[in-house]
Design a protein around this motif. Structure first.
Motif, PDB file in Angstrom:
ATOM      1  N   THR A   1       0.867  -1.180   0.000  1.00 49.95           N
ATOM      2  CA  THR A   1       0.000   0.000   0.000  1.00 49.95           C
ATOM      3  C   THR A   1       0.899   1.224   0.000  1.00 49.95           C
ATOM      4  O   THR A   1       1.812   1.312   0.816  1.00 49.95           O
ATOM      5  CB  THR A   1      -0.881   0.003   1.268  1.00 49.95           C
TER       6      THR A   1
ATOM      7  N   LYS B   1       1.334   5.326   0.268  1.00 53.30           N
ATOM      8  CA  LYS B   1       0.629   6.496   0.798  1.00 53.30           C
ATOM      9  C   LYS B   1       1.478   7.754   0.749  1.00 53.30           C
ATOM     10  O   LYS B   1       2.697   7.682   0.651  1.00 53.30           O
ATOM     11  CB  LYS B   1       0.218   6.225   2.246  1.00 53.30           C
TER      12      LYS B   1
ATOM     13  N   GLY C   1      -3.574   0.805  -3.182  1.00 49.68           N
ATOM     14  CA  GLY C   1      -4.146   0.136  -2.022  1.00 49.68           C
ATOM     15  C   GLY C   1      -5.626   0.444  -1.939  1.00 49.68           C
ATOM     16  O   GLY C   1      -6.225   0.882  -2.933  1.00 49.68           O
TER      17      GLY C   1
ATOM     18  N   ASP D   1      -8.983   2.062   0.527  1.00 44.62           N
ATOM     19  CA  ASP D   1      -9.426   2.868   1.654  1.00 44.62           C
ATOM     20  C   ASP D   1     -10.949   2.907   1.589  1.00 44.62           C
ATOM     21  O   ASP D   1     -11.510   3.382   0.598  1.00 44.62           O
ATOM     22  CB  ASP D   1      -8.806   4.272   1.546  1.00 44.62           C
TER      23      ASP D   1
ATOM     24  N   THR E   1      -4.048   7.594  -0.379  1.00 46.76           N
ATOM     25  CA  THR E   1      -3.571   6.294  -0.841  1.00 46.76           C
ATOM     26  C   THR E   1      -3.351   6.344  -2.352  1.00 46.76           C
ATOM     27  O   THR E   1      -4.273   6.698  -3.103  1.00 46.76           O
ATOM     28  CB  THR E   1      -4.621   5.219  -0.501  1.00 46.76           C
TER      29      THR E   1
ATOM     30  N   SER F   1     -10.421   1.192  -4.208  1.00 45.16           N
ATOM     31  CA  SER F   1      -9.048   0.706  -4.330  1.00 45.16           C
ATOM     32  C   SER F   1      -8.443   1.047  -5.687  1.00 45.16           C
ATOM     33  O   SER F   1      -9.149   1.272  -6.678  1.00 45.16           O
ATOM     34  CB  SER F   1      -9.000  -0.809  -4.091  1.00 45.16           C
TER      35      SER F   1
END
Ligand SMILES: *Cc1c(COP(=O)(O)O)cnc(C)c1O
Length: 378
Positions: free
Chosen positions: A251, A253, A341, A343, A338, A347
């Motif tokens: 993921t 970020k 990944g 949230d 993000t 995605s």
């Protein structure tokens, strides 16, 4: 990890890497050895940490491209066998012995040269021989008789495996992979007749595992992409169902450094590539193309902010990227968005990002730069 003190970071799930490895093992069964490919810093996931996870999961073999990558793993205490797939130049040959690395020999000249330079003092170094069955990149194109002779003459080396690599392993719209399989089998049969039958035969990366191309598994497979959660989409009407279910382990970020309102007509970023069609709320992210966010996502990519897709506005800059958060009122300075990944049910994976950027998922993952901190989570 919401409080991670970084501008941009990649969370790598050890548990998901382990699970993906178990899935591959489940798919191929106990009779097939898995060489876990951790080249290119484990496709951006961090080779040392990923190798530790895989070793703990029972991996007996790892593969890298270059000798230096193998040395890094040994120095970090990795004990598994390490196959060095892409080259072993003269200057690196002593390291093969010193660090117990297993070279893939790419040509018969390469074989003779390695044999000469090792001499007798190293014991018999085990090697795998790469056959070019149609990839047209590395590997020998010699016939069985010529190979048998060279293998027989290499007194300081022991042939442990024969391998080849597919050019179009997920493409079922033509017979290219079938031809490579046939050509490899014919060569192996010719070598067997000449008395050469090494313990391992291997041809398959992730895709031939994932699509169940069993005739290409033999007793060893070399998945990389699948361990990180990806399988290329199959092409062609004859494409079989996937027999492998894996999920992304990484993921990515980044932090919001500024949020502000801009009026209708405002130009955003270098070249004024974006003009606000109405008053907008924008957020500036603490990452850019020097972190690996492709410049080609300028004005076309998305990130996930506050559980919603937020478009990238204007040019991706070196260290900063602007997004539209008009619809994501909750986004604040210091929040994490993000890039890859999920949230709250939304995605983006590396294949989707790659499609938007006009590249491939491998490039997206390997392109996440070193300045993006890797954070390992369970
Ligand atoms: C990279 C590589 C693999 C792994 O390929 P994936 O598509 O990532 O599974 C296997 N074999 C060779 C020779 C490679 O270079």
């Amino acid at each position: 990890m919401g409080a991670a003190p970084y501008r941009s970071w990649a969370e790598v799930s050890r548990g998901q890497i382990a699970e993906n490895f178990r899935r591959v093992r489940g798919a191929v069964g106990p009779g097939v050895e898995i060489v876990a490919v951790v080249k290119a810093d484990a496709y951006g996931h961090g080779a040392v940490e990923v190798s530790r996870v895989l070793e703990a999961e029972g991996a007996r073999w790892l593969a890298v491209s270059f000798v230096e990558e193998g040395v890094t793993l040994r120095e970090a205490g990795i004990n598994a066998r390490i196959l060095v797939m892409a080259d072993c130049p003269t200057f690196a040959q002593s390291a093969l012995v010193e660090y117990n690395l297993t070279p893939v020999v790419q040509s018969l000249d390469n074989l003779r040269e390695l044999d000469r330079s090792l001499g007798g003092d190293a014991g018999r170094l085990r090697y795998h021989l790469k056959i070019d069955t149609g990839m047209g990149r590395l590997g020998t194109r010699a016939g069985a008789a010529e190979i048998a002779q060279a293998v027989g003459q290499a007194a300081c080396l022991e042939l442990e495996g024969l391998m080849t690599h597919f050019a179009s392993s997920a493409d079922y719209s033509n017979a290219r992979t079938d031809r490579q399989v046939r050509s490899f089998h014919q060569l192996c049969a010719g070598l067997r007749e000449a008395g050469i039958a090494p313990p391992y035969l291997h041809m398959s990366s992730s895709n031939p595992v994932a699509y169940g191309r069993r005739e290409a598994w033999h007793n060893m497979v070399r998945p990389g992409h699948a361990l990180y959660g990806y399988v290329s989409p199959a092409r062609g009407d004859a494409a079989p169902q996937r027999v492998l279910d894996v999920a992304p382990a990484l993921t990515w970020k980044a932090r919001v450094v500024t949020v502000k309102e801009v009026p209708e007509g405002a130009l955003i970023g270098y070249g004024g590539m974006f003009r606000a069609p109405h008053p907008m709320r924008i957020a500036i992210l603490a990452l850019g193309y020097s972190d690996g966010l492709s410049h080609r996502l300028s004005n076309r990519g998305h990130v996930i902010a506050g559980g919603r897709l937020a478009p990238i506005l204007g040019a991706v800059s070196m260290d900063l990227t602007t997004i539209d958060v008009t619809e994501s009122r909750s986004v604040r300075v210091g929040d994490a968005v993000t890039l890859l990944g999920a949230d709250r049910g939304v995605s983006i994976n590396a294949q989707e990002m790659a499609r938007t950027a006009g590249t491939i998922s491998y490039d997206i993952l390997c392109g996440i730069r070193a300045r993006v901190k890797r954070v390992y989570v369970e």
